[in-house]
Design an enzyme around this catalytic site. Structure first.
Site, PDB file in Angstrom:
ATOM      1  N   PRO A   1      64.817  33.237  65.320  1.00 53.93           N
ATOM      2  CA  PRO A   1      65.626  33.872  64.268  1.00 53.93           C
ATOM      3  C   PRO A   1      65.471  33.112  62.948  1.00 53.93           C
ATOM      4  O   PRO A   1      66.052  32.044  62.767  1.00 53.93           O
ATOM      5  CB  PRO A   1      67.055  33.776  64.808  1.00 53.93           C
ATOM      6  CG  PRO A   1      67.034  32.599  65.745  1.00 53.93           C
ATOM      7  CD  PRO A   1      65.653  32.524  66.315  1.00 53.93           C
TER       8      PRO A   1
ATOM      9  N   ASP B   1      64.985  27.822  61.437  1.00 53.78           N
ATOM     10  CA  ASP B   1      65.229  28.372  62.770  1.00 53.78           C
ATOM     11  C   ASP B   1      66.742  28.335  62.993  1.00 53.78           C
ATOM     12  O   ASP B   1      67.325  27.258  63.136  1.00 53.78           O
ATOM     13  CB  ASP B   1      64.493  27.514  63.799  1.00 53.78           C
ATOM     14  CG  ASP B   1      64.723  27.967  65.240  1.00 53.78           C
ATOM     15  OD1 ASP B   1      65.595  28.821  65.477  1.00 53.78           O
ATOM     16  OD2 ASP B   1      64.041  27.435  66.135  1.00 53.78           O
ATOM     17  N   HIS B   2      67.368  29.506  63.036  1.00 52.80           N
ATOM     18  CA  HIS B   2      68.836  29.551  63.115  1.00 52.80           C
ATOM     19  C   HIS B   2      69.369  29.064  64.469  1.00 52.80           C
ATOM     20  O   HIS B   2      70.572  28.824  64.608  1.00 52.80           O
ATOM     21  CB  HIS B   2      69.337  30.962  62.831  1.00 52.80           C
ATOM     22  CG  HIS B   2      70.623  31.006  62.077  1.00 52.80           C
ATOM     23  ND1 HIS B   2      71.615  30.046  62.223  1.00 52.80           N
ATOM     24  CD2 HIS B   2      71.081  31.881  61.147  1.00 52.80           C
ATOM     25  CE1 HIS B   2      72.620  30.337  61.431  1.00 52.80           C
ATOM     26  NE2 HIS B   2      72.332  31.442  60.765  1.00 52.80           N
ATOM     27  N   ARG B   3      68.515  28.896  65.439  1.00 49.97           N
ATOM     28  CA  ARG B   3      68.950  28.306  66.702  1.00 49.97           C
ATOM     29  C   ARG B   3      69.191  26.810  66.538  1.00 49.97           C
ATOM     30  O   ARG B   3      69.983  26.214  67.276  1.00 49.97           O
ATOM     31  CB  ARG B   3      67.896  28.529  67.794  1.00 49.97           C
ATOM     32  CG  ARG B   3      67.572  29.985  68.092  1.00 49.97           C
ATOM     33  CD  ARG B   3      66.381  30.091  69.017  1.00 49.97           C
ATOM     34  NE  ARG B   3      65.224  29.393  68.475  1.00 49.97           N
ATOM     35  CZ  ARG B   3      64.066  29.224  69.132  1.00 49.97           C
ATOM     36  NH1 ARG B   3      63.935  29.723  70.361  1.00 49.97           N
ATOM     37  NH2 ARG B   3      63.064  28.581  68.583  1.00 49.97           N
TER      38      ARG B   3
END
Length: 252
Positions: free
Chosen positions: A48, A220-222
């Protein structure tokens, strides 16, 4: 399936989307392009992404670089070399950004191993400056020159372009002012650097000009939240706009 059959099958598919036979030539993908296509497709599909953009003043950096490069016997450095050094120092200052997401947990990297996107014939490679936070900008400049030269000649060893904790992609030399990049797994972020440009500003009530560049941090939204990415950009901007630390230990 024979080559002729494959060509016929492709021609049939292309006709269905309005590309008549004879209007194109098919150049088979080489191994490098296949690897790039696979990795970028997986990254765009599975990670994401979100971008954060910022304008950064360059006047102090350009002046400091000119003074350094103008010194007698000085080893010349580029703006990109300074960006790599600033990125590395910012990763150490904001360690929450120097991470990688894996399903089992978050990898916290001990060093800033900064990859740099290098255009080569038929594709792209990302040679890595290992432990860039502890190297002088002149050492980074020499290492990047060697890595880029060997990348062009396909002479890099796998450990020189795999891994890394962060990537810098600079298209400023092509006049691109702003862009976003796809993350290079297993890294959690990539910095896209645009060209320097002049903008008007007010200084002490008088109209003046300053040099700025736009950078975009794709995260990276994780692994990174917006506030973490913003703190990293703030640390990076501080280093670029007050660049004395970038030249520490640079020597000649």
């Amino acid at each position: 399936m024979t080559t002729d059959t494959i060509d016929e099958a492709l021609a049939g598919r292309l006709e269905l989307i309005g590309l008549p036979r004879g209007s194109y030539a098919v150049k088979p993908h080489d191994r490098l392009r296949r690897v790039i296509a696979q990795r970028m497709t997986e990254s765009a599909r599975d990670i994401p992404h979100f971008p954060l953009g910022m304008e950064i003043g360059l006047d102090a950096l350009l002046a400091a670089r000119a003074a350094h490069n103008g010194g007698e016997g000085a080893a010349r450095v580029s703006v990109n070399d300074l960006v790599v050094k600033a990125a590395a120092l910012a990763l150490i200052e904001v360690p929450e950004a120097n991470v990688s997401y894996v399903p089992e947990g978050m990898l916290q990297h001990a060093h800033a191993d900064v990859a740099v996107a290098v255009a080569i014939k038929g594709g792209l490679m990302t040679p890595i400056v290992r432990e860039a936070e502890g190297k002088s900008v002149t050492a980074i400049a020499a290492e990047l020159k060697d890595l880029a030269d060997r990348a062009q000649r396909f002479r890099l060893q796998p450990d020189e372009y795999t891994g890394g904790t962060f990537t810098v992609s600079n298209l400023g030399m092509f006049g691109v002012t702003s862009f976003g990049s796809i993350i290079n797994p297993p890294q959690a972020a990539i910095l896209s650097v645009g060209a320097a440009r002049t903008r008007p500003v007010l200084r002490d009530g008088a109209l003046a000009e300053e040099q700025v560049m736009t950078v975009t941090l794709t995260c990276d939204h994780r692994a990174l939240d917006g506030a973490t990415g913003a703190r990293w950009l703030k640390a990076f901007r501080a280093l670029i706009e007050a660049p004395a630390r970038l030249f520490e230990g640079a020597g000649a």
